[in-house]
Design a protein around this motif. Structure first.
Motif, PDB file in Angstrom:
ATOM      1  N   ALA A  84       0.842  -1.193   0.000  1.00 49.91           N
ATOM      2  CA  ALA A  84       0.000   0.000   0.000  1.00 49.91           C
ATOM      3  C   ALA A  84       0.878   1.244   0.000  1.00 49.91           C
ATOM      4  CB  ALA A  84      -0.913  -0.001   1.225  1.00 49.91           C
ATOM      5  N   ASN A  85       0.351   2.277  -0.617  1.00 49.21           N
ATOM      6  CA  ASN A  85       1.061   3.526  -0.789  1.00 49.21           C
ATOM      7  C   ASN A  85       0.263   4.610  -0.070  1.00 49.21           C
ATOM      8  OD1 ASN A  85       2.158   5.855  -1.742  1.00 49.21           O
ATOM      9  ND2 ASN A  85       2.185   5.213  -3.892  1.00 49.21           N
ATOM     10  N   THR A  86       0.909   5.321   0.853  1.00 44.43           N
ATOM     11  CA  THR A  86       0.159   6.324   1.623  1.00 44.43           C
ATOM     12  C   THR A  86      -0.175   7.554   0.784  1.00 44.43           C
ATOM     13  OG1 THR A  86       2.238   7.209   2.446  1.00 44.43           O
ATOM     14  CG2 THR A  86       1.074   5.660   3.862  1.00 44.43           C
ATOM     15  N   LYS A  87       0.477   7.663  -0.375  1.00 46.36           N
ATOM     16  CA  LYS A  87       0.189   8.835  -1.216  1.00 46.36           C
ATOM     17  C   LYS A  87      -1.043   8.590  -2.085  1.00 46.36           C
ATOM     18  CE  LYS A  87       5.104   9.877  -1.435  1.00 46.36           C
ATOM     19  NZ  LYS A  87       5.597   8.579  -0.926  1.00 46.36           N
ATOM     20  N   ALA A 105      -9.224   0.551   6.492  1.00 46.50           N
ATOM     21  CA  ALA A 105     -10.227  -0.360   5.925  1.00 46.50           C
ATOM     22  C   ALA A 105      -9.756  -0.975   4.607  1.00 46.50           C
ATOM     23  CB  ALA A 105     -11.530   0.392   5.704  1.00 46.50           C
ATOM     24  N   ALA A 106      -8.774  -0.342   3.965  1.00 44.79           N
ATOM     25  CA  ALA A 106      -8.375  -0.793   2.626  1.00 44.79           C
ATOM     26  C   ALA A 106      -7.118  -1.658   2.642  1.00 44.79           C
ATOM     27  CB  ALA A 106      -8.132   0.421   1.730  1.00 44.79           C
ATOM     28  N   VAL A 107      -6.546  -1.906   3.819  1.00 49.79           N
ATOM     29  CA  VAL A 107      -5.269  -2.624   3.857  1.00 49.79           C
ATOM     30  C   VAL A 107      -5.358  -3.925   4.655  1.00 49.79           C
ATOM     31  CG1 VAL A 107      -3.978  -0.459   3.649  1.00 49.79           C
ATOM     32  CG2 VAL A 107      -4.377  -1.452   5.929  1.00 49.79           C
ATOM     33  N   ARG A 134      -7.021 -12.680   1.095  1.00 46.45           N
ATOM     34  CA  ARG A 134      -8.215 -13.097   1.843  1.00 46.45           C
ATOM     35  C   ARG A 134      -8.424 -12.190   3.062  1.00 46.45           C
ATOM     36  NH1 ARG A 134      -9.854 -19.271   2.828  1.00 46.45           N
ATOM     37  NH2 ARG A 134      -7.969 -19.435   4.060  1.00 46.45           N
ATOM     38  N   GLU A 135      -7.300 -11.780   3.675  1.00 46.08           N
ATOM     39  CA  GLU A 135      -7.385 -10.899   4.845  1.00 46.08           C
ATOM     40  C   GLU A 135      -7.980  -9.537   4.460  1.00 46.08           C
ATOM     41  OE1 GLU A 135      -7.013 -11.835   7.849  1.00 46.08           O
ATOM     42  OE2 GLU A 135      -7.172  -9.882   8.814  1.00 46.08           O
ATOM     43  N   LEU A 136      -7.834  -9.172   3.203  1.00 45.87           N
ATOM     44  CA  LEU A 136      -8.420  -7.912   2.745  1.00 45.87           C
ATOM     45  C   LEU A 136      -9.952  -7.985   2.732  1.00 45.87           C
ATOM     46  CD1 LEU A 136      -5.820  -6.929   0.008  1.00 45.87           C
ATOM     47  CD2 LEU A 136      -6.493  -5.499   1.940  1.00 45.87           C
ATOM     48  N   GLY A 137     -10.460  -9.191   2.946  1.00 45.45           N
ATOM     49  CA  GLY A 137     -11.886  -9.309   3.233  1.00 45.45           C
ATOM     50  C   GLY A 137     -12.793  -9.362   2.025  1.00 45.45           C
ATOM     51  N   CYS A 138     -12.348  -9.944   0.934  1.00 51.91           N
ATOM     52  CA  CYS A 138     -13.180  -9.956  -0.263  1.00 51.91           C
ATOM     53  C   CYS A 138     -13.417 -11.361  -0.786  1.00 51.91           C
ATOM     54  CB  CYS A 138     -12.566  -9.069  -1.319  1.00 51.91           C
ATOM     55  SG  CYS A 138     -12.487  -7.366  -0.771  1.00 51.91           S
ATOM     56  N   GLY A 139     -13.476 -12.321   0.097  1.00 47.40           N
ATOM     57  CA  GLY A 139     -13.844 -13.668  -0.331  1.00 47.40           C
ATOM     58  C   GLY A 139     -12.678 -14.616  -0.486  1.00 47.40           C
ATOM     59  N   ASP A 140     -12.993 -15.797  -1.008  1.00 42.05           N
ATOM     60  CA  ASP A 140     -12.031 -16.905  -1.031  1.00 42.05           C
ATOM     61  C   ASP A 140     -11.499 -17.223  -2.424  1.00 42.05           C
ATOM     62  OD1 ASP A 140     -12.281 -17.373   1.693  1.00 42.05           O
ATOM     63  OD2 ASP A 140     -14.071 -18.599   1.402  1.00 42.05           O
ATOM     64  N   PHE A 141     -11.866 -16.425  -3.413  1.00 47.25           N
ATOM     65  CA  PHE A 141     -11.377 -16.703  -4.760  1.00 47.25           C
ATOM     66  C   PHE A 141      -9.914 -16.260  -4.880  1.00 47.25           C
ATOM     67  CE2 PHE A 141     -14.897 -17.896  -7.675  1.00 47.25           C
ATOM     68  CZ  PHE A 141     -15.917 -17.931  -6.747  1.00 47.25           C
TER      69      PHE A 141
END
Lengths: 259, 64
Positions: A51-54, B28-30, A90-97
């Motif tokens: 991830a990029n804070t900018k 929430a995005a990481v 998966r930890e990002l919370g968008c399913g198991d695909f």
């Protein structure tokens, strides 16, 4: 297939009506929603990166909520790295695909089938719906299925090349022999190529660069949608036979206006 | 110093929640990996960073 029977793509027990898997790379976030809509896509692929804070825009804000997210493991050079990326996805919370993508070189970006089989085995045991990107090799495809793959994703030609079905004969073998959806991924550059793969019996098409490098992205998404749908219908209809030689008249061979 | 996404940062003493805010991430995005293991969101508050920790903070981006 009966006329009213649903024609669905089933991946890991999930049903999809669209057979067009859309990539989200190499184009503006602002175009994603229109692309998804015009493609009629129900599955969109994503990458996982530091991830990029900018960068304060979250790509998930641009993807319609009903879409199934298919994160890939791009950047992985071996099974362990792919497993790590998959778990983070998966930890990002968008399913198991998860689409497994393991490459050892950045020149040709060819998938490492052996490492992909290892990663598939680990991730399928962890409950992921595993869609492995692969080089179209029948033995590797069988091993992927044994390892728990929900589908196989053979490449048509090198990633991003838009060169079409360079591996056509080998993809046909997978379609004929593998008891899982065969999703043609990578290298499909035009709607006609997508249509041809679908006529062969491919279960779905994954495309990204063909759209990202098109003059009008949403319009190309719509063109792919129609081509994939047409190819699917042709496959279900059963293509007419090809003569080995000669001709066969379509018109009656009697009643000619002559003696 | 704490290694955050490959760079040394003065994050020791912060909780993970505190560091995400301090550095300007969208929590929430990481997703966060702490010393090689995934750190669940519920542990962000109670995990206090110390020198030589390794933190990876990832998010989704466009890709094929």
């Amino acid at each position: 297939m009966e006329k009213n029977e649903e024609d669905c793509l089933v991946l890991g027990g999930h049903k999809f009506h669209s057979r067009f898997i859309l990539g989200s790379g190499k184009y503006s976030l602002k175009l994603i929603e229109a692309a998804v809509q015009d493609a009629g896509a129900e599955i969109v692929t994503l990458a996982v990166r530091r991830a990029n804070t900018k960068e304060h825009e979250n790509i998930l804000d641009y993807i319609p909520k009903q879409v199934t997210l298919l994160p890939n493991t791009s950047g992985a050079r071996n099974a362990e790295e792919a497993v790590r990326i998959a778990r983070l996805a998966r930890e990002l919370g968008c399913g198991d695909f998860i689409k497994i993508e393991i490459m050892r070189d950045s020149k040709y970006l060819l998938p490492d089938n052996q490492e992909t089989i290892r990663a598939t085995d680990i991730l399928a045991r962890e409950g992921f719906v595993v869609l492995p990107y692969m080089y179209p090799d029948l033995n590797a495809a069988r091993d992927l299925v044994s390892a728990g793959a929900a589908a196989v994703m053979p490449l048509a030609s090198p990633i991003g090349s838009n060169k079409g079905l360079a591996t056509k004969e080998f993809i046909q073998i997978l379609i004929d022999e593998i008891d899982r959806p065969v999703i043609v991924d990578a290298g499909i550059g035009s709607p006609s190529q997508a249509c041809e793969a679908m006529e062969m019996g491919a279960a779905a098409i994954m495309a990204n660069t063909a759209l990202a490098t098109a003059g009008n992205l949403p319009l190309m998404a719509a063109a792919f949608r129609e081509a994939i749908s047409a190819g699917r219908k042709a496959y279900l209809a059963g293509l007419g036979r090809v003569l080995s030689r000669g001709a066969a008249a379509s018109d009656p061979l009697t009643g000619f206006l002559r003696d | 110093m704490v290694k955050v996404n490959g760079e040394d940062r003065a994050a020791a003493g912060f909780s993970v929640t505190g560091w995400l805010q301090e550095a300007g991430y969208q929590p929430a995005a990481v997703a966060v990996e702490y010393n090689g293991s995934i750190l669940g969101r519920t542990a962000y508050d109670s995990t206090i960073l110390k020198d030589d920790d390794v933190l990876e903070i990832v998010c989704f981006m466009g890709g094929g």
